[in-house]
Design an enzyme around this catalytic site. Structure first.
Site, PDB file in Angstrom:
ATOM      1  N   GLU A 195      31.777  19.058  32.067  1.00 33.33           N
ATOM      2  CA  GLU A 195      31.363  18.567  33.382  1.00 33.33           C
ATOM      3  C   GLU A 195      32.424  19.025  34.383  1.00 33.33           C
ATOM      4  O   GLU A 195      33.619  18.797  34.177  1.00 33.33           O
ATOM      5  CB  GLU A 195      31.313  17.035  33.392  1.00 33.33           C
ATOM      6  CG  GLU A 195      30.087  16.460  32.726  1.00 33.33           C
ATOM      7  CD  GLU A 195      30.028  14.928  32.857  1.00 33.33           C
ATOM      8  OE1 GLU A 195      28.993  14.414  33.272  1.00 33.33           O
ATOM      9  OE2 GLU A 195      31.023  14.256  32.530  1.00 33.33           O
ATOM     10  N   ILE A 196      31.966  19.644  35.456  1.00 37.95           N
ATOM     11  CA  ILE A 196      32.883  20.064  36.511  1.00 37.95           C
ATOM     12  C   ILE A 196      32.649  19.146  37.702  1.00 37.95           C
ATOM     13  O   ILE A 196      31.502  18.956  38.129  1.00 37.95           O
ATOM     14  CB  ILE A 196      32.627  21.535  36.890  1.00 37.95           C
ATOM     15  CG1 ILE A 196      32.979  22.423  35.686  1.00 37.95           C
ATOM     16  CG2 ILE A 196      33.432  21.939  38.112  1.00 37.95           C
ATOM     17  CD1 ILE A 196      32.659  23.882  35.882  1.00 37.95           C
TER      18      ILE A 196
END
Ligand SMILES: NC(=O)c1ccc[n+]([C@@H]2O[C@H](COP(=O)([O-])OP(=O)(O)OC[C@H]3O[C@@H](n4cnc5c(N)ncnc54)[C@H](O)[C@@H]3O)[C@@H](O)[C@H]2O)c1
Length: 744
Positions: A497-498
């Site tokens: 997840e960014i």
């Protein structure tokens, strides 16, 4: 992660459009270079899709192949042998074109398409000259099946060369004769292993098992192929024959009692691994058995394509293809490739479980890595973690010793014991922080690192829950701070997840995306909210565990229900694996966050009390289960404690247990879409399938809702809301879709 058998929708969009190919004197075909015939009568057919980086088997290619064969080869009596190879560097045929299948409204049309393709292969053979496949790069799915129709296979030792039939990963089976030709060549056991797992076979193993006849260096592939072709014509080289079987394998594969035992064993294994939720492995078994019972004639191929066509119509296959499509789409740079900071050196701070894993996947991809912890002992632990993992890969022949040594030498261990770390950090382009989950510590690290790294350096934090904006507060270069949330264990979990915070610059997002993708992760960009996306969805799900325990559901029943739904492990096992303390921390953090009523209905004291008793899960030998013996058993103390904890026994059936758990999860995913935490349903599906193992054959929460029917699901949740409380109320977007009949 390894699913690259078939090229997805976006890759192929233009292959299937109406782009007209106009032959020129230089080039006659769209998918092939002009056929070259040597003076000794060896025809060389080089596959070369003009519009794509890779060759894939599409309807259009098949049509052209027939024309090419008929006009250039079939009636040319000068041709004494034919070589099939690729003009593309490092790639033979990457698989069949999934887009073709997706586009067909009426999937039964596949029957005639596959039949025509088989007729082409059989016509090829009917010329009666030796056919040779010369393979450099991936020969997957339909690509390998093409090679299986040949009389001789040569592949290169290029690290990119791999052979496999990965159709099972898309809920399908090898439909171009693969279920028949492969067992005949490598034996039933080897073939089943390949087809049921979809695994890649590397050149040396391929040679050993008889899948290829020769392994050569890439530079000499064509020369050796021509030489072999001549040898096959003049009889100095013999056509490939199946490998001689050992006595034991002859018993297992060629005698009725052996076969009986073998099929029993295979069925048992498949049942265990799929929980009966995936039809394609059973269809593969069925095709191979059918072929053994009907060895001559074309019936076995007819049966195979009928089974293929049936599978192509299942929800399971559609869901798995959807995931594959989404994964491929997500690998495309959406944040401006040029915007990314060029990264050569990555510094990882914290050499614990996560930091060492992040360093490992980074070094493996050719980056220079700095791994820093507080003292040398901690760094040493991190380095050992990596070297142990690489040693295991060497042992399993997944990595060469040379690669292992190269990776190891790419990592520099650093600690506060020596000031020299600062000099090393002055060359870092990206820093990924994975220290303890404490905001003050993380902020201190930001300050310290900003003072020693260059201005262009991006700072990423692997926090599980602390808002990125809070960590960036007070930073000198907040626009270069971003969240990169990995999942444990980092080397095997496919998701990243960014999380840009409100003030993160695009260059930081682009850099995180670039590095994350290169590390082999599927990256989703999500909003900076408590729990981000994946943990936020897990919150209400985990609360429901305690609610169900209160309603008298046993742990065994709970785990069994969710496994039967298609989760890789049940929630109690999951909590034990992750650690009761970690889960409890996330649950109480989210209870105090902005989810409101959606975190209610349970009692998080269940896990808090377990922590008090030292039942931390697998790591402490005791959690919901006991891990002291060889087999995990329900912890009898926990059982007694749960009896006390539960306030009633509603005698719930498995379906209701599943619906209560899953609806909390799915509703939160939709709420995340409503609140723009995720950009679209595809991101939401990929996130939960890759981050939590949400039943892949259901395609993720959004596809699941579409399959069940959003209105029906809303009714179910409203019923639960009435019975159990407002935590089950469907979110607005779910209600809107139910009212309008719109699908996700
Ligand atoms: N474990 C998980 O499943 C998981 C998943 C995703 C994110 N995270 C997050 O990743 C981070 C690390 O988690 P972990 O499980 O690896 O923890 P861990 O306890 O295994 O490792 C933390 C490491 O940080 C080191 N450290 C502490 N202070 C330091 C300092 N000042 N300088 C350098 N090193 C320092 C410690 O010595 C330790 O080796 C946490 O923020 C956690 O929330 C964990």
């Amino acid at each position: 992660k390894d699913v690259d058998p078939m090229v997805a929708r976006n890759e192929n969009a233009s292959t299937n459009d109406s782009t007209q190919f106009t032959p020129t004197p230089q080039r006659k075909y769209r998918f092939f270079q002009n056929v070259e015939v040597t003076s000794e009568g060896v025809a060389i057919v080089r596959l070369d899709n003009r519009e794509k980086k890779v060759n894939t088997l599409s309807f259009a290619l098949s049509d052209e192949a027939k024309i090419m064969w008929n006009s250039d080869i079939h009636n040319n009596t000068d041709i004494k042998a034919v070589i099939f190879t690729s003009a593309k560097p490092d790639t033979f045929i990457a698989g069949a074109d999934i887009f073709d299948i997706q586009q067909l409204e009426d999937k039964t049309q596949l029957l005639s398409y596959i039949e025509r393709e088989l007729q082409f292969f059989q016509r090829m053979k009917s010329k009666g000259v030796p056919l040779i496949a010369a393979i450099d790069g991936p020969a997957l799915g339909g690509g390998l099946e093409w090679a299986l129709w040949c009389d001789y296979r040569i592949c290169t030792d290029n690290p990119k060369t791999k052979l496999g039939l990965p159709e099972v990963k898309l809920g399908l089976l090898p439909g171009f004769g693969g279920t028949q030709n492969l067992p005949a060549l490598v034996g039933v056991q080897n073939a089943m292993d390949m087809m049921l797992t979809g695994k890649d076979i590397r050149p040396n193993k391929a040679k050993k098992m008889g899948l290829v006849d020769l392994v050569v260096a890439p530079q000499s592939l064509e020369k050796v192929a021509i030489h072999t072709a001549k040898g096959l014509v003049d009889g100095t080289v013999k056509k490939s024959k199946p490998k001689k079987k050992s006595l034991l394998n002859r018993f297992i594969e060629d005698t009725p009692p052996g076969q009986y035992m073998m099929w029993q064993q295979i069925n048992k294994l498949v049942q265990k691994n799929t929980n009966g939720n995936y039809p394609s492995p059973f269809a593969i078994i069925d095709c191979v058995k059918y072929g053994l019972a009907h060895p001559s004639g074309n019936d076995k191929f007819k049966h195979e394509r009928e089974q293929f066509t049936k599978l192509a119509q299942t929800n399971e296959s559609e869901a798995l293809i959807g995931i594959f499509d989404g994964m491929t789409a997500m690998k495309k740079h959406q944040y401006g490739e040029d915007a990314a900071v060029p990264v050569k050196k990555v510094a990882v701070i914290g050499a614990g479980l996560m930091g060492a894993g992040i360093a490992q996947v980074t070094a493996q991809k050719g980056y220079e890595v700095l791994l820093k912890d507080r003292d040398d002992v901690a760094v040493g632990r991190g380095l050992s973690y990596m070297s142990d993992n690489w040693d295991k890969k060497v042992k399993r022949r997944r990595m060469t010793k040379f690669e292992r040594n190269k990776n190891m030498s790419a990592v520099v261990g650093l600690s506060d014991d020596s000031e020299s770390w600062k000099k090393h950090f002055s060359g870092a382009d990206l820093v990924i922080e994975a220290v303890f989950e404490e905001i003050s510590l993380k902020r201190r690290i930001v300050e310290e690192i900003e003072s020693v790294t260059p201005d262009h350096c991006i700072f990423a934090t692997n926090t599980s829950a602390i808002p990125i904006a809070d960590i960036a507060q007070g930073a000198r270069r907040p626009e270069r701070i971003i969240g990169m949330h990995y999942f444990s264990p980092v080397p095997s979990m496919p998701l990243l997840e960014i999380i840009p915070h409100g003030g993160t610059a695009d260059c930081a997002t682009a850099t995180a995306f670039e590095v994350g993708t290169k590390q082999g992760k599927t990256c989703i960009v999500v909003k900076d909210v408590p729990g981000f996306y994946v943990n936020r969805c897990l919150g209400p799900f985990l609360v429901e565990v305690s609610a169900l325990a209160k309603d008298g559901v046993s742990l065994e029943a709970l785990d069994k229900a969710m496994k039967n739904f298609g989760m890789p492990v049940g929630p109690a096992t999951l909590a034990d694996e992750v650690g009761i303390d970690v889960v409890s921390h996330v649950a109480s953090f989210l209870s105090n966050a902005d989810l409101g009523v959606r975190m209610e209905g349970g009692d998080i004291s269940l896990m808090q009390n377990m922590i008090g008793k030292g039942w931390l899960g697998k790591k402490s030998g005791q959690g919901f289960y006991s891990y002291n013996g060889k087999k995990k058993t329900i912890n009898s103390d926990v059982k007694a404690y749960l009896k006390e904890f539960s306030s009633r026994d509603l005698g719930l059936k498995e379906k209701e247990i599943q619906d209560r758990m899953v609806s909390r999860f799915v509703n939160e995913a939709v709420k995340c879409l409503e609140d723009e935490i995720i950009a679209d349903p595809v991101v939401g599906d990929i996130g939960l399938v890759f981050g939590t193992g949400f039943a892949p054959f259901r395609g993720g929460p959004f596809r699941y809702l579409d399959t069940v029917g959003v209105d029906k699901y809303c009714d179910l949740m409203n019923g639960f809301a009435e019975k159990y409380g407002p935590q089950f109320e469907p979110c607005q977007l779910l209600k809107d879709h139910a009212a309008s009949g719109k699908k996700f």
